[in-house]
Design a protein around this motif. Sequence first.
Motif, PDB file in Angstrom:
ATOM      1  N   HIS A   3       0.857  -1.186   0.000  1.00 27.52           N
ATOM      2  CA  HIS A   3       0.000   0.000   0.000  1.00 27.52           C
ATOM      3  C   HIS A   3       0.896   1.241   0.000  1.00 27.52           C
ATOM      4  CE1 HIS A   3      -2.924   2.932   1.505  1.00 27.52           C
ATOM      5  NE2 HIS A   3      -3.830   2.103   1.023  1.00 27.52           N
ATOM      6  N   PRO A   4       0.477   2.342  -0.671  1.00 23.98           N
ATOM      7  CA  PRO A   4       1.308   3.569  -0.685  1.00 23.98           C
ATOM      8  C   PRO A   4       1.728   4.044   0.706  1.00 23.98           C
ATOM      9  CG  PRO A   4      -0.477   3.812  -2.239  1.00 23.98           C
ATOM     10  CD  PRO A   4      -0.685   2.489  -1.556  1.00 23.98           C
ATOM     11  N   TYR A   5       0.869   3.823   1.714  1.00 24.12           N
ATOM     12  CA  TYR A   5       1.221   4.223   3.079  1.00 24.12           C
ATOM     13  C   TYR A   5       2.438   3.463   3.598  1.00 24.12           C
ATOM     14  CZ  TYR A   5      -2.985   6.985   4.026  1.00 24.12           C
ATOM     15  OH  TYR A   5      -3.948   7.951   4.027  1.00 24.12           O
ATOM     16  N   GLY A  10       7.346   9.587   4.605  1.00 18.91           N
ATOM     17  CA  GLY A  10       7.019  11.002   4.750  1.00 18.91           C
ATOM     18  C   GLY A  10       7.905  11.852   3.875  1.00 18.91           C
ATOM     19  N   PRO A  11       7.530  13.114   3.664  1.00 20.56           N
ATOM     20  CA  PRO A  11       8.375  14.012   2.882  1.00 20.56           C
ATOM     21  C   PRO A  11       9.557  14.475   3.719  1.00 20.56           C
ATOM     22  CG  PRO A  11       6.481  15.204   3.706  1.00 20.56           C
ATOM     23  CD  PRO A  11       6.299  13.769   4.128  1.00 20.56           C
ATOM     24  N   LEU A  12      10.686  14.771   3.048  1.00 17.98           N
ATOM     25  CA  LEU A  12      11.820  15.373   3.735  1.00 17.98           C
ATOM     26  C   LEU A  12      11.749  16.867   3.482  1.00 17.98           C
ATOM     27  CD1 LEU A  12      14.911  13.100   3.138  1.00 17.98           C
ATOM     28  CD2 LEU A  12      13.902  13.740   5.293  1.00 17.98           C
ATOM     29  N   LEU A  13      11.470  17.635   4.513  1.00 17.61           N
ATOM     30  CA  LEU A  13      11.290  19.073   4.335  1.00 17.61           C
ATOM     31  C   LEU A  13      12.465  19.838   4.917  1.00 17.61           C
ATOM     32  CD1 LEU A  13       7.496  19.199   5.171  1.00 17.61           C
ATOM     33  CD2 LEU A  13       8.562  19.290   2.937  1.00 17.61           C
ATOM     34  N   THR A  14      13.667  19.516   4.414  1.00 18.79           N
ATOM     35  CA  THR A  14      14.847  20.279   4.813  1.00 18.79           C
ATOM     36  C   THR A  14      14.982  21.477   3.877  1.00 18.79           C
ATOM     37  OG1 THR A  14      16.234  18.976   3.348  1.00 18.79           O
ATOM     38  CG2 THR A  14      16.032  18.213   5.623  1.00 18.79           C
ATOM     39  N   ARG A  31      11.197  10.212   2.415  1.00 21.58           N
ATOM     40  CA  ARG A  31      11.770   9.106   3.168  1.00 21.58           C
ATOM     41  C   ARG A  31      10.908   7.906   2.820  1.00 21.58           C
ATOM     42  NH1 ARG A  31      14.467  10.313   8.626  1.00 21.58           N
ATOM     43  NH2 ARG A  31      15.261   8.254   9.110  1.00 21.58           N
ATOM     44  N   VAL A  32      11.521   6.811   2.365  1.00 24.80           N
ATOM     45  CA  VAL A  32      10.747   5.662   1.907  1.00 24.80           C
ATOM     46  C   VAL A  32      11.179   4.389   2.633  1.00 24.80           C
ATOM     47  CG1 VAL A  32      10.262   6.605  -0.390  1.00 24.80           C
ATOM     48  CG2 VAL A  32      12.314   5.256  -0.038  1.00 24.80           C
ATOM     49  N   ALA A  33      10.359   3.346   2.505  1.00 24.68           N
ATOM     50  CA  ALA A  33      10.671   2.057   3.120  1.00 24.68           C
ATOM     51  C   ALA A  33      11.953   1.505   2.513  1.00 24.68           C
ATOM     52  CB  ALA A  33       9.519   1.089   2.901  1.00 24.68           C
ATOM     53  N   PHE A  48      -0.998   8.542  -4.639  1.00 21.15           N
ATOM     54  CA  PHE A  48      -1.207   9.325  -3.422  1.00 21.15           C
ATOM     55  C   PHE A  48      -1.462  10.799  -3.724  1.00 21.15           C
ATOM     56  CE2 PHE A  48      -0.058  10.547   0.936  1.00 21.15           C
ATOM     57  CZ  PHE A  48      -0.699   9.544   1.621  1.00 21.15           C
ATOM     58  N   PHE A  49      -0.659  11.386  -4.613  1.00 26.14           N
ATOM     59  CA  PHE A  49      -0.753  12.828  -4.876  1.00 26.14           C
ATOM     60  C   PHE A  49      -1.385  13.156  -6.226  1.00 26.14           C
ATOM     61  CE2 PHE A  49       2.875  12.320  -1.963  1.00 26.14           C
ATOM     62  CZ  PHE A  49       2.447  13.137  -0.933  1.00 26.14           C
ATOM     63  N   LYS A  50      -1.780  12.136  -6.997  1.00 18.57           N
ATOM     64  CA  LYS A  50      -2.419  12.330  -8.313  1.00 18.57           C
ATOM     65  C   LYS A  50      -1.573  13.223  -9.229  1.00 18.57           C
ATOM     66  CE  LYS A  50      -6.769  10.957  -6.587  1.00 18.57           C
ATOM     67  NZ  LYS A  50      -6.150  10.174  -5.539  1.00 18.57           N
TER      68      LYS A  50
END
Length: 97
Positions: A3-5, A10-14, A31-33, A48-50
């Motif tokens: 599943h996409p989740y 999460g996004p990396l917001l540096t 950040r991914v699995a 997820f974001f279309k």
Amino acid sequence: SKHPYEILIGPLLTERATDGQVQKEPKYTFRVAMDANKVEIRKAVETFFKVKVEKVRTCNFMGKERRVGKSMGRRPGWKKAYVTLAAGQAIDFFENV
């Protein structure tokens, strides 16, 4: 398939990561699995974001060694994905804050 989740942690917001979001071809950093491959990451971001993903680049990070007193430990390793979107596409992480 996952599943996409499970793939996108999460996004990396540096500061450096958010610089890439405003260029001609927007790049987003996630950040991914650890066991996720490029195809899975592409599908996850698209559903997820279309948006339309042009390319995905990944890199693995070894966890840093940490010490508490005399015992050494290691932080978990993690994986980062750079996702380039098609021209004119964008992801807004703060739209519904």
